[in-house]
Design an enzyme around this catalytic site. Sequence first.
Site, PDB file in Angstrom:
ATOM      1  N   ASP A 164     -13.905   2.586   6.714  1.00 27.82           N
ATOM      2  CA  ASP A 164     -12.842   3.353   6.049  1.00 27.82           C
ATOM      3  C   ASP A 164     -13.329   3.850   4.690  1.00 27.82           C
ATOM      4  O   ASP A 164     -13.010   4.966   4.302  1.00 27.82           O
ATOM      5  CB  ASP A 164     -11.560   2.526   5.879  1.00 27.82           C
ATOM      6  CG  ASP A 164     -10.520   3.328   5.087  1.00 27.82           C
ATOM      7  OD1 ASP A 164     -10.164   4.430   5.559  1.00 27.82           O
ATOM      8  OD2 ASP A 164     -10.122   2.903   4.001  1.00 27.82           O
ATOM      9  N   HIS A 198       0.834  -1.201   0.000  1.00 29.32           N
ATOM     10  CA  HIS A 198       0.000   0.000   0.000  1.00 29.32           C
ATOM     11  C   HIS A 198       0.867   1.249   0.000  1.00 29.32           C
ATOM     12  O   HIS A 198       1.825   1.343   0.744  1.00 29.32           O
ATOM     13  CB  HIS A 198      -0.900   0.011   1.235  1.00 29.32           C
ATOM     14  CG  HIS A 198      -2.126   0.833   1.048  1.00 29.32           C
ATOM     15  ND1 HIS A 198      -3.281   0.330   0.500  1.00 29.32           N
ATOM     16  CD2 HIS A 198      -2.386   2.136   1.314  1.00 29.32           C
ATOM     17  CE1 HIS A 198      -4.199   1.279   0.453  1.00 29.32           C
ATOM     18  NE2 HIS A 198      -3.679   2.388   0.940  1.00 29.32           N
ATOM     19  N   SER A 251      -6.480   4.531   8.243  1.00 30.46           N
ATOM     20  CA  SER A 251      -7.136   4.208   6.976  1.00 30.46           C
ATOM     21  C   SER A 251      -6.374   3.093   6.252  1.00 30.46           C
ATOM     22  O   SER A 251      -6.953   2.080   5.841  1.00 30.46           O
ATOM     23  CB  SER A 251      -7.187   5.478   6.109  1.00 30.46           C
ATOM     24  OG  SER A 251      -7.457   5.171   4.781  1.00 30.46           O
ATOM     25  N   ARG A 302     -13.184  12.359   3.778  1.00 31.36           N
ATOM     26  CA  ARG A 302     -11.928  13.107   3.971  1.00 31.36           C
ATOM     27  C   ARG A 302     -11.450  13.716   2.664  1.00 31.36           C
ATOM     28  O   ARG A 302     -10.900  14.812   2.640  1.00 31.36           O
ATOM     29  CB  ARG A 302     -10.840  12.166   4.529  1.00 31.36           C
ATOM     30  CG  ARG A 302     -11.053  11.807   5.987  1.00 31.36           C
ATOM     31  CD  ARG A 302     -10.136  10.660   6.396  1.00 31.36           C
ATOM     32  NE  ARG A 302      -8.744  10.961   6.160  1.00 31.36           N
ATOM     33  CZ  ARG A 302      -7.846  10.079   5.700  1.00 31.36           C
ATOM     34  NH1 ARG A 302      -8.198   8.825   5.452  1.00 31.36           N
ATOM     35  NH2 ARG A 302      -6.608  10.434   5.492  1.00 31.36           N
ATOM     36  N   LYS A 354      -7.561  -1.243   6.233  1.00 28.31           N
ATOM     37  CA  LYS A 354      -7.756  -2.008   4.985  1.00 28.31           C
ATOM     38  C   LYS A 354      -6.845  -3.231   4.962  1.00 28.31           C
ATOM     39  O   LYS A 354      -7.238  -4.315   4.547  1.00 28.31           O
ATOM     40  CB  LYS A 354      -7.433  -1.123   3.767  1.00 28.31           C
ATOM     41  CG  LYS A 354      -8.487  -0.075   3.485  1.00 28.31           C
ATOM     42  CD  LYS A 354      -8.273   0.548   2.112  1.00 28.31           C
ATOM     43  CE  LYS A 354      -7.301   1.693   2.128  1.00 28.31           C
ATOM     44  NZ  LYS A 354      -7.846   2.970   2.568  1.00 28.31           N
TER      45      LYS A 354
HETATM   46  N1  URA Z   1      -4.179   5.799   1.452  1.00 34.00           N
HETATM   47  C1  URA Z   1      -5.203   5.344   2.210  1.00 34.00           C
HETATM   48  O1  URA Z   1      -5.657   4.232   2.039  1.00 34.00           O
HETATM   49  N2  URA Z   1      -5.698   6.149   3.153  1.00 34.00           N
HETATM   50  C2  URA Z   1      -5.226   7.394   3.379  1.00 34.00           C
HETATM   51  O2  URA Z   1      -5.723   8.054   4.251  1.00 34.00           O
HETATM   52  C3  URA Z   1      -4.164   7.861   2.583  1.00 34.00           C
HETATM   53  C4  URA Z   1      -3.656   7.042   1.625  1.00 34.00           C
END
Ligand code: URA
Length: 435
Positions: free
Chosen positions: A161, A82, A183, A168, A187
């Site tokens: 999320d 990620h 966040s 956001r 995930k």
């Molecule tokens: N990637 C994400 O999944 N969440 C964030 O808040 C920023 C980047």
Amino acid sequence: MRAVDIIIKKRDKEQLSKAEIQYFIDGYSQGAIPDYQAAALAMAILLNGMTAAETTHLTLAMANSGDVLDLSGVVPIAVDKHSTGGVGDKTTLVVGPIVAACGLPVGKMSGRGLGFSGGTLDKLESIPGFRANLTTEEFLRQLKEIGIVVTGQSADLAPADGKLYALRDVTGTVQSIPLIASSVMSKKIASGAQAILLDVKVGNGAFMENLDDARKLAHLMVEIGKLAGRKTVALISNMNQPLGAAVGNALELKEAIETLQGGGPADFVEHCLVVASNMLVLGGILPNEDSGRKRAEEAMHNGQGLEYFRKMVQAQGGDVQYIDNPEQLPGAHLIEQVKAPHEGFIHGIHARIVGETVVMLGGGREKKGDVIDYGVGVLVHKKIGDWVEAEENIFTIYANDKEKLRLAHRLLLNALTWANEKVDPLPALFYGKIM
Ligand code: URA
């Protein structure tokens, strides 16, 4: 408990309890707490911060808002990756298939565009038919059968999320270490991979602009990953100019396909090889980065990576003829060059301005639920340190609206800074690794 009291507590810089965080996240994901109260809490968190304990509670509450998958019965080990968000960051589209082709299953939950930063799901959805809302069952089946799956939040996986992320995006509450950490990690925890490689971006095209903040974010996420029993490593990488050349959904998808065919811009290829080799080591497939890199290079050049990309797109309903004929992906009818107003060395290409330009063209969302124009974007032909002749092309704009095209032209010229003397290229693509 009342949502308003929790907002007031955070507004007044107090620490929230696990029960308060759980109450708020449950209420928000079930629709009992409205968007405006969640937006107020997000802003209070952005302004007043959270402790590591609060951030961990928030992460787990969001991860537990849907199913938390256990992949151990599906594949021996799965790896996830990620990025915290950047401009031109289409890395997942390349490293996911490459790592899967090397024999390490990739099960990943991605996000959509966030502020000026693009999102993997939006890029994939520029392929007609592609589905990013897989059910848990579909996610598990595809991981087992094909070895690669990239999905978004659904009613099943980290739905809290998904809701908060979209909120956001349009309420100026992205740039917050606890909100980003929770966040990303909610995930990662929900989608169940046992090994997680984080790519924390730092620079003017990232949510963390200085190295100290990027390190804090990286440490916090690695800590949360370990608490959740996952092998977690964070790389910190430079985002002071767009990564690769393409910024914009379909343009980035085309660049990813080119890279999977053994082409692609040098900086992007290098970035992908470092990320892929670290994933292969983290997943225990290869003993060290050198061997990981060699194997990743092979998969990039012998078509195996592309084959896995094709399998994934097909399994998720996408029309694979667009992979063979990427020129048929959504496009733009207004294409214009931005030429250098004079000669000189490029001193800076402000990545955030480039990202914001693409959002303004229609490639990102200004309000929740906005429809994306997949065909618009910008190609960046130069890198920091390059010498440029007067009238040389620096950017190509892809637009579908004349007014926006004119504005993009102006914004992009403002993204550039110049020097008369030689400028060194950016010192490093990667600043370090936190494990
Ligand atoms: N990637 C994400 O999944 N969440 C964030 O808040 C920023 C980047």
